[in-house]
Design an enzyme around this catalytic site. Structure first.
Site, mmCIF file in Angstrom:
data_model
loop_
_atom_site.group_PDB
_atom_site.id
_atom_site.type_symbol
_atom_site.label_atom_id
_atom_site.label_comp_id
_atom_site.label_asym_id
_atom_site.label_seq_id
_atom_site.Cartn_x
_atom_site.Cartn_y
_atom_site.Cartn_z
ATOM 1 N N ASP A 13 15.965 48.973 -6.244
ATOM 2 C CA ASP A 13 15.030 49.553 -6.348
ATOM 3 C C ASP A 13 14.172 49.000 -7.368
ATOM 4 O O ASP A 13 14.912 48.429 -8.608
ATOM 5 C CB ASP A 13 15.355 51.139 -6.495
ATOM 6 N N HIS A 30 9.222 41.723 -4.289
ATOM 7 C CA HIS A 30 10.234 41.771 -3.203
ATOM 8 C C HIS A 30 10.828 40.198 -2.969
ATOM 9 O O HIS A 30 12.022 40.176 -3.000
ATOM 10 C CB HIS A 30 9.561 42.022 -1.890
ATOM 11 N N LEU A 124 33.411 37.295 1.471
ATOM 12 C CA LEU A 124 32.796 38.345 1.479
ATOM 13 C C LEU A 124 31.878 38.844 2.835
ATOM 14 O O LEU A 124 31.305 37.923 3.431
ATOM 15 C CB LEU A 124 31.452 38.060 0.451
ATOM 16 N N ARG A 184 22.408 52.027 -8.112
ATOM 17 C CA ARG A 184 20.933 52.099 -8.014
ATOM 18 C C ARG A 184 20.260 51.381 -9.130
ATOM 19 O O ARG A 184 20.642 51.857 -10.234
ATOM 20 C CB ARG A 184 20.668 53.392 -7.566
HETATM 21 C C1 FPP Z 1 12.632 48.817 -3.349
HETATM 22 O O1 FPP Z 1 11.717 48.709 -4.089
HETATM 23 C C2 FPP Z 1 12.887 47.713 -2.553
HETATM 24 C C3 FPP Z 1 12.788 47.481 -1.329
HETATM 25 C C4 FPP Z 1 12.024 48.831 -0.342
HETATM 26 C C5 FPP Z 1 12.840 46.216 -0.636
HETATM 27 C C6 FPP Z 1 14.254 45.390 -1.016
HETATM 28 C C7 FPP Z 1 14.168 44.093 -0.408
HETATM 29 C C8 FPP Z 1 14.432 43.002 -0.823
HETATM 30 C C9 FPP Z 1 15.102 42.786 -2.297
HETATM 31 C C10 FPP Z 1 14.057 41.679 -0.359
HETATM 32 C C11 FPP Z 1 14.960 41.142 0.735
HETATM 33 C C12 FPP Z 1 16.460 41.430 0.922
HETATM 34 C C13 FPP Z 1 17.295 40.713 1.350
HETATM 35 C C14 FPP Z 1 18.517 41.256 1.555
HETATM 36 C C15 FPP Z 1 16.970 39.387 1.760
HETATM 37 P P1 FPP Z 1 10.493 49.428 -4.181
HETATM 38 O O2 FPP Z 1 9.301 48.618 -3.612
HETATM 39 O O3 FPP Z 1 10.538 50.670 -3.692
HETATM 40 O O4 FPP Z 1 9.977 49.548 -5.721
HETATM 41 P P2 FPP Z 1 9.138 50.504 -6.562
HETATM 42 O O5 FPP Z 1 10.034 51.792 -6.164
HETATM 43 O O6 FPP Z 1 9.074 49.994 -7.996
HETATM 44 O O7 FPP Z 1 7.780 50.753 -5.975
#
Ligand code: FPP
Length: 237
Positions: A13, A30, A124, A184
Site C-alpha cells: 500500500d 505503481h 519460492l 501492510r
Molecule cells: C496500493 O497502493 C497498491 C496497488 C493497488 C497496486 C499494487 C501494484 C503494484 C505494486 C504493481 C505491480 C505488482 C506486481 C506483483 C508486479 P495505492 O494505489 O492504494 O496507494 P495509495 O493508498 O497511496 O493511494
C-alpha cells in the site's frame, strides 16, 4: 535470525501517496512498486521463505479510474515479461490467484505462460493476487462445495461432511499453508478483504513505510518482529 515464517503475505500500500509526494502521477508509484516486488522476492529467496503472497489488485480496485486500471494491468504484463530471468535465476514458481474471468486475454496469456514456464521451479512460490477478494474466495468455495454435495446426493452417495480442512481445499489457495505473517505498508491497519479465511491466526505487522520505499531492511524488521511474537492459537502457554 530466529524462525523464518513459511508464508509471508504483503498488502502493498501507498504507491499513490508516494507518487504524489514526488509530484508524479499515481502510475509512477505503481511502477516503482514493481522494484519493491523484485527486491522482496529476492529477499524471500535469500531467507528461505517458501511462499510470498502479494495483494496486487483487489476486486474493489475495479472502482478506480480506467486509466489507472489499464496502467496497472499493463504494468503487470511488463513485470511478468521482465521478471522471467529473476524467476529462472532464483528457482521461483510464479502463480496468480484470483478470479480470472475479468482479466484481458493478453494478460491471461502472459500469466499462463509464466505459470507454465516456472511450474517445475522448487524454490519460492511467488503468489500474485489479482482480482482477488477474501469474500469472493469464501463464496466461490462454498458454492463449489454445495455443487459437489448436490452431485453426491443425486448419485445416492453421502456428501462429504464440511470441515475446516475440506473447506480449505475449495479455496483458491488450496494446498498453500495459511500465512504466518501479514505485512501492510503505508500506515494503514486493516485487512481490506485480503485472505479473510486464511488469516485466522496470522501475525499482523504494520509499517509507515510506503510500498515503493519498502526494501530489505524494512522486510527484515518485519521478520524480527515476527520472531518476538508468541503464537498461542487460542491456547495458554
Ligand atoms: C496500493 O497502493 C497498491 C496497488 C493497488 C497496486 C499494487 C501494484 C503494484 C505494486 C504493481 C505491480 C505488482 C506486481 C506483483 C508486479 P495505492 O494505489 O492504494 O496507494 P495509495 O493508498 O497511496 O493511494
Amino acid at each position: 535470525m530466529g524462525e523464518i515464517p513459511t508464508h509471508v503475505a504483503i498488502i502493498m500500500d501507498g504507491n499513490g501517496r508516494w507518487a504524489k509526494k514526488q509530484g508524479q502521477e499515481r502510475l509512477f508509484g505503481h511502477n516503482v512498486g514493481t522494484e519493491s516486488v523484485r527486491v522482496c522476492s529476492e529477499f524471500a529467496v535469500e531467507k528461505g521463505i517458501k511462499y510470498l503472497s502479494l495483494f496486487a489488485f483487489s476486486e474493489e480496485n475495479w472502482n478506480r479510474p480506467k486509466e489507472e486500471i489499464d496502467g496497472l494491468m499493463e504494468l503487470m504484463m511488463q513485470s511478468i515479461a521482465n521478471e522471467k530471468e529473476t524467476y529462472r535465476k532464483n528457482n521461483i514458481r510464479f502463480r496468480v490467484i484470483g478470479e480470472r474471468r475479468k482479466l484481458s486475454d493478453t494478460l491471461l496469456k502472459s500469466i499462463d505462460e509464466a505459470e507454465h514456464e516456472t511450474a517445475d521451479n522448487s524454490g519460492l512460490n511467488l503468489l500474485v493476487f489479482l482480482n482477488y477478494s477474501g469474500k469472493w474466495d469464501i463464496l466461490q468455495a462454498a458454492s463449489r462445495y454445495s455443487k459437489d454435495a448436490l452431485t453426491a446426493q443425486r448419485e445416492g452417495k453421502q456428501a462429504e461432511p464440511l470441515t475446516y480442512g475440506l473447506f480449505d481445499g475449495y479455496l483458491s489457495t488450496c494446498g498453500i499453508p495459511d500465512p504466518d505473517l501479514l505485512i501492510r505498508t503505508s500506515g494503514e491497519q486493516r485487512i481490506s478483504n485480503f485472505m479473510l479465511w486464511q488469516c485466522a491466526y496470522t501475525e499482523f505487522y504494520y509499517t509507515d513505510v510506503l510500498w515503493p520505499d519498502f526494501r530489505k531492511t524494512d522486510f527484515n524488521l518485519a521478520l524480527e518482529s515476527f520472531n518476538k511474537r508468541e503464537r498461542r492459537y487460542g491456547k495458554i502457554k
